[in-house]
Write a protein that holds these residues in place. Structure first.
Motif, PDB file in Angstrom:
ATOM      1  N   PRO A  14       0.834  -1.217   0.000  1.00  0.00           N
ATOM      2  CA  PRO A  14       0.000   0.000   0.000  1.00  0.00           C
ATOM      3  C   PRO A  14       0.861   1.256   0.000  1.00  0.00           C
ATOM      4  N   GLY A  15       0.429   2.243  -0.785  1.00  0.00           N
ATOM      5  CA  GLY A  15       1.145   3.505  -0.878  1.00  0.00           C
ATOM      6  C   GLY A  15       2.218   3.539  -1.960  1.00  0.00           C
ATOM      7  N   ARG A  16       2.559   2.367  -2.492  1.00  0.00           N
ATOM      8  CA  ARG A  16       3.589   2.311  -3.535  1.00  0.00           C
ATOM      9  C   ARG A  16       2.977   2.484  -4.921  1.00  0.00           C
ATOM     10  N   SER A  17       3.846   2.434  -5.934  1.00  0.00           N
ATOM     11  CA  SER A  17       3.420   2.674  -7.311  1.00  0.00           C
ATOM     12  C   SER A  17       3.659   1.449  -8.185  1.00  0.00           C
ATOM     13  N   LEU A  18       2.936   1.434  -9.303  1.00  0.00           N
ATOM     14  CA  LEU A  18       3.086   0.364 -10.286  1.00  0.00           C
ATOM     15  C   LEU A  18       2.679   0.929 -11.638  1.00  0.00           C
ATOM     16  N   VAL A  64     -10.015   6.891  -8.733  1.00  0.00           N
ATOM     17  CA  VAL A  64      -8.589   6.871  -9.087  1.00  0.00           C
ATOM     18  C   VAL A  64      -8.079   8.239  -9.512  1.00  0.00           C
ATOM     19  N   LYS A  65      -8.959   9.231  -9.599  1.00  0.00           N
ATOM     20  CA  LYS A  65      -8.522  10.572 -10.005  1.00  0.00           C
ATOM     21  C   LYS A  65      -7.448  11.094  -9.052  1.00  0.00           C
ATOM     22  N   GLY A  66      -6.390  11.641  -9.646  1.00  0.00           N
ATOM     23  CA  GLY A  66      -5.291  12.159  -8.853  1.00  0.00           C
ATOM     24  C   GLY A  66      -4.264  11.114  -8.454  1.00  0.00           C
ATOM     25  N   ARG A  67      -4.583   9.834  -8.647  1.00  0.00           N
ATOM     26  CA  ARG A  67      -3.642   8.761  -8.292  1.00  0.00           C
ATOM     27  C   ARG A  67      -3.160   7.999  -9.525  1.00  0.00           C
ATOM     28  N   PHE A  68      -4.054   7.791 -10.495  1.00  0.00           N
ATOM     29  CA  PHE A  68      -3.726   7.036 -11.699  1.00  0.00           C
ATOM     30  C   PHE A  68      -3.599   7.980 -12.890  1.00  0.00           C
ATOM     31  N   THR A  69      -2.699   7.627 -13.810  1.00  0.00           N
ATOM     32  CA  THR A  69      -2.527   8.399 -15.038  1.00  0.00           C
ATOM     33  C   THR A  69      -2.468   7.443 -16.226  1.00  0.00           C
ATOM     34  N   MET A  83       0.020   3.865 -11.763  1.00  0.00           N
ATOM     35  CA  MET A  83      -0.807   3.809 -10.563  1.00  0.00           C
ATOM     36  C   MET A  83       0.038   4.185  -9.352  1.00  0.00           C
ATOM     37  N   ASN A  84      -0.299   5.294  -8.726  1.00  0.00           N
ATOM     38  CA  ASN A  84       0.406   5.771  -7.539  1.00  0.00           C
ATOM     39  C   ASN A  84      -0.483   5.662  -6.310  1.00  0.00           C
ATOM     40  N   SER A  85       0.150   5.750  -5.140  1.00  0.00           N
ATOM     41  CA  SER A  85      -0.596   5.727  -3.869  1.00  0.00           C
ATOM     42  C   SER A  85      -1.605   4.583  -3.842  1.00  0.00           C
ATOM     43  N   LEU A  86      -1.124   3.396  -4.165  1.00  0.00           N
ATOM     44  CA  LEU A  86      -2.026   2.248  -4.284  1.00  0.00           C
ATOM     45  C   LEU A  86      -2.644   1.871  -2.944  1.00  0.00           C
TER      46      LEU A  86
END
Lengths: 120, 107
Positions: A14-18, A64-69, A83-86
């Motif tokens: 949790p909190g990491r990116s992928l 997911v707005k603000g976390r995923f691009t 995907m950030n702040s998972l």
């Protein structure tokens, strides 16, 4: 033949990116909008994001707005999902799919999916 | 966002039965609705779009109808390969929401 092949899934804290990738082939990539859709274990389908054929428009589901691009690389015929702040609730199989437009047209081809597990 | 409510969520039927699944939208979406079939461990497969247009290669026993807020998917004579989960999806807005799904199982 049309092929969409996702990769990049795995287990993440949790909190990491992928970053997920979806490699497209068998069609003119630049003519299609591309989507990410996810499915939590034992649950229904949830649309996540779409990017227009030229990358100029991007839309996301609220969670997911603000976390995923979402992004695309046309020369590589690849769409990405950063995907950030998972969170644990992001655990799902993630599918990419194509459609003729960002809205108004269905997703007619899907990849096989890649599993993302968010767990400590 | 537009919400889609499918009913029933679970359906038990026999081979040869006529099956109808309903999808209701929280606001009018004209004919911007698609239906998908999903089997366990597989990606969804597009069956119908624009509420009633059969996707190429999909058997004619599948049909769709409706417009506005109420839509139906009908399987005229259920076949063994049709036991699966079915989802509706609205295409009217940029948030392409799905219904909750209808699981069709063998009676």
């Amino acid at each position: 033949q049309v092929q969409l092949v996702e990769s990049g899934g795995g287990v993440v804290q949790p909190g990491r990116s992928l970053r997920l990738s979806c490699a497209a082939s068998g069609f003119i990539f630049s003519n299609y909008a591309m989507h990410w859709v996810r499915q939590a274990p034992g649950k229904g389908l949830e649309w996540v994001a779409v990017i227009s054929y030229d990358g100029s428009n991007k839309y996301y589901t609220d969670s997911v707005k603000g976390r995923f691009t979402i992004s695309r690389d046309t020369p590589k015929s690849t769409v990405y999902l950063q995907m950030n702040s998972l969170r644990a609730e992001d655990t799902a199989v993630y599918y990419c799919a194509r459609s003729r437009a960002a809205a108004g047209t269905p997703t007619d081809y899907w990849g096989q999916g890649t599993l993302v597990t968010v767990s400590s | 966002d537009i919400q889609l409510t499918q009913s029933p969520s679970f359906l038990s039927a026999s081979v040869g039965d006529r099956v109808t699944i309903t999808c209701r939208a929280s606001q009018g979406i004209s004919s911007y609705l698609a239906w998908y079939q999903q089997k366990p461990g597989k990606a969804p497969n597009l069956l119908i779009y624009a509420a009633s247009t059969l996707q190429s290669g999909v058997p004619s026993r599948f049909s769709g109808s409706g417009s506005g807020t109420e839509f139906t998917l009908t399987i005229s004579s259920l076949q063994p390969e049709d036991f699966a989960t079915y989802y509706c999806q609205q295409l009217n807005s940029y948030s392409l929401t799905f219904g909750g799904g209808t699981k069709v199982e063998i009676k």
